[in-house]
Motif scaffolding. Structure first.
Motif, PDB file in Angstrom:
ATOM      1  N   ILE A 220       0.853  -1.189   0.000  1.00 47.15           N
ATOM      2  CA  ILE A 220       0.000   0.000   0.000  1.00 47.15           C
ATOM      3  C   ILE A 220       0.886   1.234   0.000  1.00 47.15           C
ATOM      4  O   ILE A 220       1.930   1.270   0.648  1.00 47.15           O
ATOM      5  N   ALA A 221       0.457   2.263  -0.732  1.00 48.30           N
ATOM      6  CA  ALA A 221       1.226   3.508  -0.786  1.00 48.30           C
ATOM      7  C   ALA A 221       0.283   4.676  -1.033  1.00 48.30           C
ATOM      8  O   ALA A 221      -0.617   4.585  -1.877  1.00 48.30           O
ATOM      9  N   GLY A 222       0.479   5.755  -0.300  1.00 39.51           N
ATOM     10  CA  GLY A 222      -0.323   6.948  -0.510  1.00 39.51           C
ATOM     11  C   GLY A 222       0.033   7.618  -1.829  1.00 39.51           C
ATOM     12  O   GLY A 222       1.205   7.701  -2.195  1.00 39.51           O
TER      13      GLY A 222
ATOM     14  N   THR B 119      -9.808  13.174   2.046  1.00 37.08           N
ATOM     15  CA  THR B 119      -9.680  11.760   1.677  1.00 37.08           C
ATOM     16  C   THR B 119      -8.252  11.473   1.233  1.00 37.08           C
ATOM     17  O   THR B 119      -7.619  12.308   0.588  1.00 37.08           O
ATOM     18  N   MET B 120      -7.748  10.292   1.560  1.00 39.37           N
ATOM     19  CA  MET B 120      -6.416   9.862   1.120  1.00 39.37           C
ATOM     20  C   MET B 120      -6.573   8.824   0.007  1.00 39.37           C
ATOM     21  O   MET B 120      -7.263   7.815   0.190  1.00 39.37           O
ATOM     22  N   THR B 121      -5.961   9.086  -1.141  1.00 41.02           N
ATOM     23  CA  THR B 121      -5.955   8.111  -2.237  1.00 41.02           C
ATOM     24  C   THR B 121      -4.777   7.172  -2.041  1.00 41.02           C
ATOM     25  O   THR B 121      -3.634   7.626  -1.908  1.00 41.02           O
TER      26      THR B 121
ATOM     27  N   ARG C  46       2.170  -4.530  -8.482  1.00 37.69           N
ATOM     28  CA  ARG C  46       3.070  -4.602  -7.327  1.00 37.69           C
ATOM     29  C   ARG C  46       4.335  -3.758  -7.528  1.00 37.69           C
ATOM     30  O   ARG C  46       4.772  -3.052  -6.627  1.00 37.69           O
ATOM     31  N   ALA C  47       4.933  -3.809  -8.725  1.00 38.55           N
ATOM     32  CA  ALA C  47       6.164  -3.050  -8.968  1.00 38.55           C
ATOM     33  C   ALA C  47       5.923  -1.555  -8.861  1.00 38.55           C
ATOM     34  O   ALA C  47       6.765  -0.813  -8.361  1.00 38.55           O
ATOM     35  N   GLY C  48       4.761  -1.098  -9.327  1.00 35.35           N
ATOM     36  CA  GLY C  48       4.436   0.323  -9.229  1.00 35.35           C
ATOM     37  C   GLY C  48       4.266   0.781  -7.799  1.00 35.35           C
ATOM     38  O   GLY C  48       4.711   1.874  -7.415  1.00 35.35           O
ATOM     39  N   VAL C  49       3.625  -0.037  -6.969  1.00 36.28           N
ATOM     40  CA  VAL C  49       3.452   0.304  -5.551  1.00 36.28           C
ATOM     41  C   VAL C  49       4.811   0.316  -4.847  1.00 36.28           C
ATOM     42  O   VAL C  49       5.112   1.216  -4.061  1.00 36.28           O
ATOM     43  N   ALA C  50       5.642  -0.687  -5.142  1.00 34.99           N
ATOM     44  CA  ALA C  50       6.970  -0.747  -4.519  1.00 34.99           C
ATOM     45  C   ALA C  50       7.795   0.477  -4.892  1.00 34.99           C
ATOM     46  O   ALA C  50       8.535   1.020  -4.063  1.00 34.99           O
ATOM     47  N   ASN C  51       7.675   0.938  -6.121  1.00 29.13           N
ATOM     48  CA  ASN C  51       8.401   2.130  -6.562  1.00 29.13           C
ATOM     49  C   ASN C  51       7.959   3.361  -5.775  1.00 29.13           C
ATOM     50  O   ASN C  51       8.780   4.170  -5.336  1.00 29.13           O
ATOM     51  N   LEU C  52       6.651   3.502  -5.567  1.00 26.70           N
ATOM     52  CA  LEU C  52       6.131   4.616  -4.767  1.00 26.70           C
ATOM     53  C   LEU C  52       6.672   4.570  -3.347  1.00 26.70           C
ATOM     54  O   LEU C  52       7.093   5.590  -2.784  1.00 26.70           O
TER      55      LEU C  52
END
Length: 576
Positions: free
Chosen positions: A117-119, A126-128, A158-164
Motif C-alpha cells: 500500500i502507498a499513498g 480523503t487519502m488516495t 506490485r512493482a508500481g506500488v513498490a516504486n512509490l
C-alpha cells in the motif's frame, strides 16, 4: 465496493474447507460458490476455482496473489479487469504527490511493504491509496483509523506500488539506511558476522538470511529506478560505498556499514552461482531477475582488493532497450549510408569506440533493418545482450572452449549470409572475419579504437595484412554516447516540477536525462585503399577521408547542440 467484493470471498461459505465431502449441503454450497463467482464479472472465475482458492493455505494471508495463481492470469490484466468490475481506478505507473506526505509520516515502512500500500495524494479530506492487494478490507479499515480519514483505493501493479514506497521513504530517510536500521546490527551481531566469514558454510547461511536478501534486492530495485547501467560496491578502509552509473556518469548512492560487505558479496555470488568461499581471485558470473513484468539481465564481476572484494554489476533492462536508429540519435543521412552498407552481400563493417559507447546497440539497430526472412543472420557474442527475432545467437564460453575464433569457425559451417562478431580482439578472430568476408559473407564486428580512421591501423597492428584490409573493409563507423539535455528543466536542473530538495524531478538536478549517440562513418575509397597498402598512419588516413567529404563526430555533435539535444559542455567532456 472493493471491500464488499473481497468480503464476499473471504467470508464465503464452507470456511472449514470441506466442500468436496459428500454431505446434503454440497449441492447448496456449489450453487453458492457459483453465485459468488458471478460477482467477479469479466475475471471469469468459476465456482470450482473459488473452492480451490478457499481451501488454499495462503488464501487468508495473500488472497489476491492466491487467486491470481489459481486463475493463472497476468497481474496487470487481472487488475484492469477488476477495476472495470468494481469501478475503481487502475493506474499502471502512478506519480507520487507531495500531498500524500501524511501517509508516509503515519504508516510504518514495513507495514506499507507487507501489505503493498502507498499513498498517492490527498485533498485534506480523503487519502488516495494505491495497492496491488485489493482483497484486504481489514487493512483498509486500519488505514482509515490510523490516518483519521477515509481512503480511496486505486489499483496498481506490485512493482508500481513498490516504486512509490521506495521513493517516498527515501525522501524521509536514506533507503538503504532504513533497511539496515531494521536489522539487528549491534556490536555483538557485527562481531558474529565478522567471525563467520572464514567458513563457506557460514557464508552460505549468511547469504540466505532474509535481511541480506532484502537489502540486495532493494539496492537493485533502486538502481533500476534511477536508470543506472552499473552498480559499484566499493569497500574502502573505513567505509563501504555503493555507486550508480547513470547516463555514463558514476556517482555515490549509499554508504552502508562496512560490516555488510561480506554479506552483500556472498548474496550476489549465490545469485550468480559463483564460489562464495573463493575471496582471493577474480570471478565473473551472470543471472536474470524479474521485477514485475521487467526482465533484468545482470553481469557480475568481483575482484579482491586490499580492503575486501570490489563488486560491479552491469544491468541490462530488456524492456527498456531501444533498437531503432532514430532512437539512438543517428541522423537520417547517416542512416541511409549505414543501411546501404548492410545491404551489401559481402565485406566487413566495423563499429568502433570505447567500452560502453553503444556499439552493440548500433549493430543490432542495423540488423533490425535487414531482411531476415531471405538472409541467414548469425551472431557470436560475449555476452548476448539483445534478443532479436529471426537470428541465431551464440554465447562465448571460454571455459568450454567457445571463444570468438572457435565460435566464428563453427558459424561458417552454418551457411550464414550475415555474421555479427561481438568483438575482434585478437589476430585469429580478425583473420577468420577477413576470410569469411572473402568467401561471400557480410561481417559486422566491433573494434576498440578512438575514431574511424584508426580502425584500419588497428587491424594491421593485430596482424591483418594491408592488402586483405583493402579487399574486405567496406566502412568503419565510430561513435560515442553523450547525455541528452533534460527537456523538463532545459538543462538548468530546476524548473516547474521539482522534488522536495528543489531539484528537477525528471533529471534529479543533473540537467540531463538519457543519452544519444554521435557518429562518424568513413567509407573506403580508392585513396584510402592506396594509403592502407602503404601502411599509412591514422593521421594521413584521417586527412584523406576529410578531403573526400568525411564528417567527423565533432561535426555530428555540433548539429545536435544546434538542435538543442545536448550542450557544448557535454560535447567537450566526451570529445576533448
Amino acid at each position: 465496493m472493493a471491500k464488499g467484493l473481497s468480503e464476499k470471498i473471504l467470508a464465503a461459505p464452507l470456511a472449514n474447507g470441506k466442500a468436496d465431502q459428500a454431505t446434503p449441503s454440497t449441492a447448496v454450497a456449489v450453487r453458492e460458490w457459483s453465485r459468488v463467482a458471478e460477482a467477479f464479472g469479466a475475471l471469469r472465475v468459476t465456482g470450482d476455482q473459488l473452492r480451490a482458492f478457499q481451501q488454499s493455505e495462503s488464501s487468508d494471508e495473500e488472497p489476491w496473489d492466491t487467486l491470481l495463481s489459481t486463475l493463472a492470469m497476468d497481474e496487470h490484466v487481472a487488475l484492469e479487469l477488476l477495476a472495470k468490475r468494481t469501478g475503481l481506478s487502475y493506474v499502471s505507473e502512478p506519480r507520487l504527490q507531495e500531498s500524500a506526505a501524511r501517509f508516509f509520516e503515519t504508516i510504518a515502512p514495513d507495514l506499507a511493504r507487507r501489505h503493498s500500500i502507498a499513498g498517492l495524494e490527498s485533498d485534506g479530506v480523503t487519502m488516495t491509496v494505491a495497492t496491488s492487494q485489493p482483497f484486504q478490507p481489514t487493512v483498509f479499515n486500519m488505514l482509515e483509523d490510523l490516518l483519521h480519514m477515509p481512503v480511496r483505493i486505486v489499483l496498481t501493479p506490485r512493482a508500481g506500488v513498490a516504486n512509490l514506497i521506495n521513493r517516498a521513504y527515501e525522501r524521509r530517510q536514506d533507503l538503504v539506511t532504513e533497511i539496515i536500521d531494521e536489522m539487528p546490527l549491534d556490536e555483538r551481531t557485527i562481531a558474529s558476522v565478522a567471525g563467520s566469514v572464514g567458513s563457506a558454510t557460514d557464508l552460505l547461511q549468511l547469504a540466505r538470511q532474509t535481511p541480506v536478501i532484502r537489502l540486495v534486492n532493494m539496492i537493485l530495485f533502486e538502481a533500476l529506478r534511477r536508470r543506472a547501467s552499473d552498480v559499484h560496491i566499493h569497500p574502502m578502509e573505513n567505509k563501504l560505498v555503493i555507486r550508480f552509473r547513470v547516463d555514463g556518469m558514476l556517482g555515490d548512492a549509499f554508504s552502508p556499514p562496512l560490516s555488510l560487505a561480506p554479506a552483500i558479496s556472498s548474496r550476489l555470488k549465490v545469485m550468480t552461482e559463483l564460489d562464495i568461499a573463493n575471496r582471493h581471485s577474480p570471478q565473473d558470473g551472470q543471472t536474470s531477475v524479474r521485477i514485475g513484468s521487467r526482465k533484468i539481465d545482470i553481469r557480475f564481476s568481483c575482484i579482491p582488493t586490499i580492503y575486501g572484494e570490489r563488486l560491479v554489476l552491469r544491468l541490462l533492462d530488456q524492456s527498456q532497450t531501444q533498437l531503432s536508429l532514430d532512437a539512438v540519435g543517428m541522423t537520417r543521412t547517416m542512416q541511409a549510408e549505414l543501411l546501404d552498407l548492410v545491404e551489401r552481400p559481402t565485406g566487413i563493417i566495423l563499429v568502433t569506440g570505447p567500452t560502453g559507447s553503444g556499439k552493440t546497440t548500433s549493430l543490432y539497430a542495423a540488423l533490425g533493418r535487414i531482411d531476415r526472412a531471405s538472409r541467414n543472420v548469425m551472431t557470436i557474442e560475449d555476452p548476448v545482450e539483445y534478443h532479436l527475432d529471426g537470428i541465431s545467437q551464440m554465447q562465448v564460453n571460454v571455459k568450454r572452449g567457445v571463444t570468438f575464433a572457435a565460435g566464428l569457425r563453427s558459424l561458417l559451417r552454418q551457411d550464414p549470409d550475415v555474421i555479427l562478431v561481438g568483438e575482434i580482439r585478437d589476430a585469429e578472430t580478425a583473420q577468420l572475419a577477413i576470410q569469411a568476408s572473402l568467401t561471400g559473407h557480410l561481417v559486422l564486428a566491433t573494434l576498440h579504437t578512438n575514431d574511424a580512421p584508426s580502425a584500419i591501423t588497428r587491424l594491421i597492428d593485430i596482424g591483418v595484412e594491408p592488402y586483405l584490409v583493402t579487399s574486405t573493409l567496406l566502412a568503419a563507423l565510430a561513435q560515442r554516447l553523450i547525455r541528452r539535455t533534460c527537456q523538463m528543466c532545459k538543462g538548468s536542473g530546476v524548473g516547474e516540477h521539482v522534488n522536495m530538495s528543489g531539484k528537477c524531478e525528471v533529471c534529479g538536478g543533473s540537467g540531463y536525462k538519457g543519452r544519444l549517440g554521435i557518429y562518424e562513418i568513413m567509407k573506403m575509397d580508392d585513396e584510402l585503399r592506396k594509403l592502407t597498402l602503404r601502411s599509412a598512419d591514422a593521421v594521413a588516413l584521417y586527412e584523406a577521408a576529410v578531403a573526400a567529404g568525411f564528417r567527423t563526430m565533432k561535426d555530428d555533435a555540433a548539429e545536435k547542440v544546434k538542435a538543442g539535444l545536448t550542450d557544448e559542455a557535454e560535447v567537450f567532456r566526451v570529445l576533448h
